[in-house]
Design an enzyme around this catalytic site. Structure first.
Site, PDB file in Angstrom:
ATOM      1  N   LYS A 172      37.705  85.892  34.590  1.00 37.99           N
ATOM      2  CA  LYS A 172      38.856  85.198  35.255  1.00 37.99           C
ATOM      3  C   LYS A 172      39.071  83.708  35.327  1.00 37.99           C
ATOM      4  O   LYS A 172      39.865  82.944  35.212  1.00 37.99           O
ATOM      5  CB  LYS A 172      39.020  85.961  36.677  1.00 37.99           C
ATOM      6  CG  LYS A 172      39.976  85.505  37.600  1.00 37.99           C
ATOM      7  CD  LYS A 172      41.477  85.692  37.029  1.00 37.99           C
ATOM      8  CE  LYS A 172      42.560  85.207  37.993  1.00 37.99           C
ATOM      9  NZ  LYS A 172      42.621  85.557  39.169  1.00 37.99           N
ATOM     10  N   LYS A 241      40.488  75.312  43.568  1.00 34.76           N
ATOM     11  CA  LYS A 241      39.293  76.247  43.836  1.00 34.76           C
ATOM     12  C   LYS A 241      38.609  77.046  42.729  1.00 34.76           C
ATOM     13  O   LYS A 241      37.391  76.893  42.287  1.00 34.76           O
ATOM     14  CB  LYS A 241      39.704  77.161  45.091  1.00 34.76           C
ATOM     15  CG  LYS A 241      38.269  78.207  45.566  1.00 34.76           C
ATOM     16  CD  LYS A 241      38.674  79.501  44.711  1.00 34.76           C
ATOM     17  CE  LYS A 241      39.786  80.371  45.060  1.00 34.76           C
ATOM     18  NZ  LYS A 241      39.749  81.654  44.500  1.00 34.76           N
TER      19      LYS A 241
END
Length: 297
Positions: A172, A241
């Site tokens: 991911k 992030k």
């Protein structure tokens, strides 16, 4: 066979539509979120309300989480009122993007409590969550995967990455880095073209018919940059992030991230200028300001 009792912690932008899909698929669902309005909306559709993650885990055999940051994931999983404090749960599925570091820590702690851990970050945004067309990356022991596969199929297409904790999270992070990189380089290229006198839409059409086409030119620019709405649906703070996590993990493994570091810097600038809650397509707004152009069409 009867369906297992499910729980869901974090029913916000992504968790909300995923919870709806589980209800529509006939699962019994107990939910918790700090946003009362999100909870009540799902209660009206058949979900049961809990007062904590621990209470969810005392009502469900399998608990799913969709949360914004690694620290929150760790606290919800292992904290004082976390999932691990429940007396019924036997499997915890994390749909968040947390990185392999936190994944390994939480998996180890849960194993000691006889709770199985499933990494299952998803990609495809809110639209994909609602439509059931997400890419669902999964890493966990194979017997556990066979049990949770029917549940995860409700969300979209499954990619089993292996049994090692954190593998799905690595996949991911790699994807999200590339998505952000495509947005940065497309913004730079189109800003240059517009500055030279090209129409932004014409240039995007050329790129999409040529070898430079990418996820930003094919989707994000037509939907959110060319109209000037900057509302694609993914927050700058979350993208920042994810890219930071990716760079940190890569560097820890000894993999250099030269281009990745530049993408991180662009997101840092966008985050500082427009705020963490801005849409990450605001990267293009940074380039517009620097180049003195508007990319519209």
């Amino acid at each position: 066979m009867s369906k297992p009792e499910l729980g869901f912690v974090g029913v916000g932008r992504m968790g909300g539509p995923m919870s709806e899909r589980l209800l529509e698929a006939g699962y019994s669902l107990t939910i918790f979120d700090t946003d009362a309005a999100q909870v009540e909306a799902l209660v009206k559709k058949g979900a049961k309300k809990a007062s904590s993650a621990a209470e969810v885990a005392s009502a469900a055999d399998i608990v799913l989480m969709s949360l914004p940051t690694p620290d929150i994931v760790r606290n919800v999983a292992l904290g004082e009122k976390g999932v691990a404090r429940g007396n019924r749960v036997r499997t915890l599925i994390d749909l968040s993007t947390t990185g392999p570091g936190v994944s390994n820590i939480v998996a180890k702690e849960l194993t000691q409590r006889n709770i199985s851990w499933v990494d299952s970050p998803v990609s495809g945004g809110v639209k994909g969550a609602a439509a059931g067309t997400l890419a669902v990356m999964v890493s966990c022991p194979k017997p556990v995967f066979e049990e949770v596969e029917p549940i995860l199929k409700v969300f979209g297409k499954i990619f089993f990455t292996g049994e090692k904790p954190g593998l799905a999270q690595t996949a991911k992070l790699a994807n999200n880095l590339m998505a952000a990189a495509a947005l940065v380089i497309t913004s730079e290229a189109v800003a240059m073209g517009v500055k030279a006198g090209l129409d932004a839409k014409v240039l995007i059409d050329i790129i999409n018919a040529s070898s430079g086409r990418n996820s930003a030119s094919q989707d994000k620019f037509p939907r959110a940059v060319l109209p000037g709405t900057f509302d694609f649906g993914f927050a700058t703070g979350l993208s920042y992030k994810d890219v930071r996590l990716c760079i940190d993990e890569a560097e820890a493994m000894g993999v250099p991230m030269v281009c990745g570091a530049s993408v991180r810097e662009m997101l840092a600038i966008t985050n500082a200028k427009f705020g963490a809650n801005s849409d990450f397509t605001c990267i293009a707004k940074v380039l517009e300001e620097w180049a003195g152009v508007e990319m519209r069409g």
